[in-house]
Enzyme design. Sequence first.
Site, PDB file in Angstrom:
ATOM      1  N   PHE A  14       0.967  -1.240   0.058  1.00 23.96           N
ATOM      2  CA  PHE A  14       0.042   0.050  -0.058  1.00 23.96           C
ATOM      3  C   PHE A  14       0.825   1.185  -0.066  1.00 23.96           C
ATOM      4  CE2 PHE A  14      -1.943  -3.417   2.115  1.00 23.96           C
ATOM      5  CZ  PHE A  14      -3.256  -3.499   1.475  1.00 23.96           C
ATOM      6  N   GLY A  41       3.810  -2.943  11.159  1.00 26.12           N
ATOM      7  CA  GLY A  41       3.126  -3.095   9.860  1.00 26.12           C
ATOM      8  C   GLY A  41       3.965  -3.323   8.505  1.00 26.12           C
ATOM      9  N   SER A  53       7.258  -1.840   2.089  1.00 26.55           N
ATOM     10  CA  SER A  53       8.035  -0.724   2.793  1.00 26.55           C
ATOM     11  C   SER A  53       9.260  -1.434   3.437  1.00 26.55           C
ATOM     12  CB  SER A  53       6.968  -0.394   3.796  1.00 26.55           C
ATOM     13  OG  SER A  53       6.433  -1.231   4.746  1.00 26.55           O
ATOM     14  N   GLY A  64      -3.047  -9.739   9.359  1.00 29.39           N
ATOM     15  CA  GLY A  64      -3.729  -8.621   8.531  1.00 29.39           C
ATOM     16  C   GLY A  64      -4.684  -7.677   9.532  1.00 29.39           C
ATOM     17  N   SER A 106       2.216  -5.610  17.724  1.00 29.60           N
ATOM     18  CA  SER A 106       3.124  -4.511  18.315  1.00 29.60           C
ATOM     19  C   SER A 106       3.320  -4.394  19.540  1.00 29.60           C
ATOM     20  CB  SER A 106       2.565  -3.349  17.417  1.00 29.60           C
ATOM     21  OG  SER A 106       3.066  -2.130  17.985  1.00 29.60           O
ATOM     22  N   ASP A 110       2.811   2.006  10.286  1.00 28.62           N
ATOM     23  CA  ASP A 110       1.881   1.597   9.229  1.00 28.62           C
ATOM     24  C   ASP A 110       1.165   0.339   9.862  1.00 28.62           C
ATOM     25  OD1 ASP A 110       0.690   1.899   6.932  1.00 28.62           O
ATOM     26  OD2 ASP A 110       2.179   0.912   5.842  1.00 28.62           O
ATOM     27  N   HIS A 139      -5.151   0.508  11.908  1.00 25.95           N
ATOM     28  CA  HIS A 139      -5.515   1.962  11.798  1.00 25.95           C
ATOM     29  C   HIS A 139      -6.844   2.377  12.519  1.00 25.95           C
ATOM     30  CE1 HIS A 139      -2.380   2.575   9.062  1.00 25.95           C
ATOM     31  NE2 HIS A 139      -2.879   2.517   7.905  1.00 25.95           N
ATOM     32  N   ASP A 182      -0.449   7.110   5.594  1.00 28.19           N
ATOM     33  CA  ASP A 182      -2.040   7.010   5.456  1.00 28.19           C
ATOM     34  C   ASP A 182      -2.344   8.589   6.325  1.00 28.19           C
ATOM     35  OD1 ASP A 182      -2.293   4.692   3.974  1.00 28.19           O
ATOM     36  OD2 ASP A 182      -1.687   3.595   5.860  1.00 28.19           O
TER      37      ASP A 182
HETATM   38  N1  SAH Z   1       3.743  -1.402   5.229  1.00 32.64           N
HETATM   39  C1  SAH Z   1       2.842  -2.012   4.645  1.00 32.64           C
HETATM   40  C2  SAH Z   1       1.503  -2.327   4.533  1.00 32.64           C
HETATM   41  C3  SAH Z   1       0.968  -2.498   6.095  1.00 32.64           C
HETATM   42  S1  SAH Z   1      -0.710  -3.029   6.243  1.00 32.64           S
HETATM   43  C4  SAH Z   1       3.212  -1.720   2.934  1.00 32.64           C
HETATM   44  O1  SAH Z   1       4.390  -1.238   2.434  1.00 32.64           O
HETATM   45  O2  SAH Z   1       2.818  -2.511   2.061  1.00 32.64           O
HETATM   46  C5  SAH Z   1      -0.629  -3.018   7.886  1.00 32.64           C
HETATM   47  C6  SAH Z   1      -0.062  -4.237   8.687  1.00 32.64           C
HETATM   48  O3  SAH Z   1      -0.214  -4.007  10.013  1.00 32.64           O
HETATM   49  C7  SAH Z   1      -0.852  -5.505   7.963  1.00 32.64           C
HETATM   50  O4  SAH Z   1       0.111  -6.597   7.687  1.00 32.64           O
HETATM   51  C8  SAH Z   1      -1.428  -6.253   9.662  1.00 32.64           C
HETATM   52  O5  SAH Z   1      -1.286  -7.340   9.800  1.00 32.64           O
HETATM   53  C9  SAH Z   1      -0.422  -5.382  10.528  1.00 32.64           C
HETATM   54  N2  SAH Z   1      -0.864  -5.070  11.640  1.00 32.64           N
HETATM   55  C10 SAH Z   1      -2.272  -4.476  12.021  1.00 32.64           C
HETATM   56  N3  SAH Z   1      -2.401  -4.325  13.644  1.00 32.64           N
HETATM   57  C11 SAH Z   1      -1.122  -4.879  14.333  1.00 32.64           C
HETATM   58  C12 SAH Z   1      -0.709  -5.034  15.539  1.00 32.64           C
HETATM   59  N4  SAH Z   1      -1.447  -4.689  16.410  1.00 32.64           N
HETATM   60  N5  SAH Z   1       0.629  -5.585  15.574  1.00 32.64           N
HETATM   61  C13 SAH Z   1       1.263  -5.918  14.779  1.00 32.64           C
HETATM   62  N6  SAH Z   1       0.868  -5.862  13.461  1.00 32.64           N
HETATM   63  C14 SAH Z   1      -0.490  -5.296  13.023  1.00 32.64           C
HETATM   64 MG    MG Z   2      -0.229   2.197   5.068  1.00 33.87          MG
END
Ligand code: SAH
Ligand code: MG
Length: 208
Positions: free
Chosen positions: A18, A44, A50, A73, A122, A139, A142, A168
């Site tokens: 993304f 993320g 990324s 996810g 996280s 990232d 959200h 974002d």
């Molecule tokens: N940075 C990525 C996109 C990340 S999408 C890119 O460049 O494409 C968001 C990611 O955050 C997802 O893979 C999801 O599994 C992770 N995520 C969401 N909540 C989370 C949490 N509480 N702890 C760890 N990972 C999390």
């Molecule tokens: Mg993002």
Amino acid sequence: MPCPLAPLGIDINSVKGFLSANEGEALYRAAAQASTVGPVLEVGSYCGKSTLYLAAACKAHNNLVYAVDHHRGSEEHQPGELFHDPSLFDSDAQQVDSFKHFRRNLQTAGLSDYTVAIVASSSLAAQRWQTPLGMLFIDGGHSLKGALEDYRSWVCHLRRGGLLAIHDLFEHAEEGGQAPIAIYRLALASGLFEAVDRCDSLGILRRL
Ligand code: SAH
Ligand code: MG
């Protein structure tokens, strides 16, 4: 200096994710700058788009990226939700699993040796974290709760002079969710950060 991903043998456009190419380049530049301050941590990773930019900068500057993701996810990636991708669904486990893709992409690019994958939520990964960071890229989830948790868990580990990148960022709710920009504003309002770069929906702040 542009990010040298093409010579690494990976077509970044083929990697699910993304991040726009411009945002990726801005992340690369930030990680290159921050490499003198300390290692990079991202919350993320998804399929590693990324991470590839961050790890490429780490390779060029003798640094490491810690890539935190439970790989199950976010809310919007679950079955039936807007950003669900059936090819990332593990039907045996009946869960999203982006880790296989993440690992393959880092391996293809030869960047595994610059990346420490932390497959955990996280907040769990942060529980006993002690390493000061040169750069933090947020990232992950959200929801406002998730974004605040990421901010509070990790920002305290950022060294002075280090960089905080948040993806974002949307000024208005019609353009997108407001949690990332809420923590961006929180960082600015704390007086501990100054804005240093903005590219598409990516904002970069420096810890004063
Ligand atoms: N940075 C990525 C996109 C990340 S999408 C890119 O460049 O494409 C968001 C990611 O955050 C997802 O893979 C999801 O599994 C992770 N995520 C969401 N909540 C989370 C949490 N509480 N702890 C760890 N990972 C999390
Ligand atoms: Mg993002």
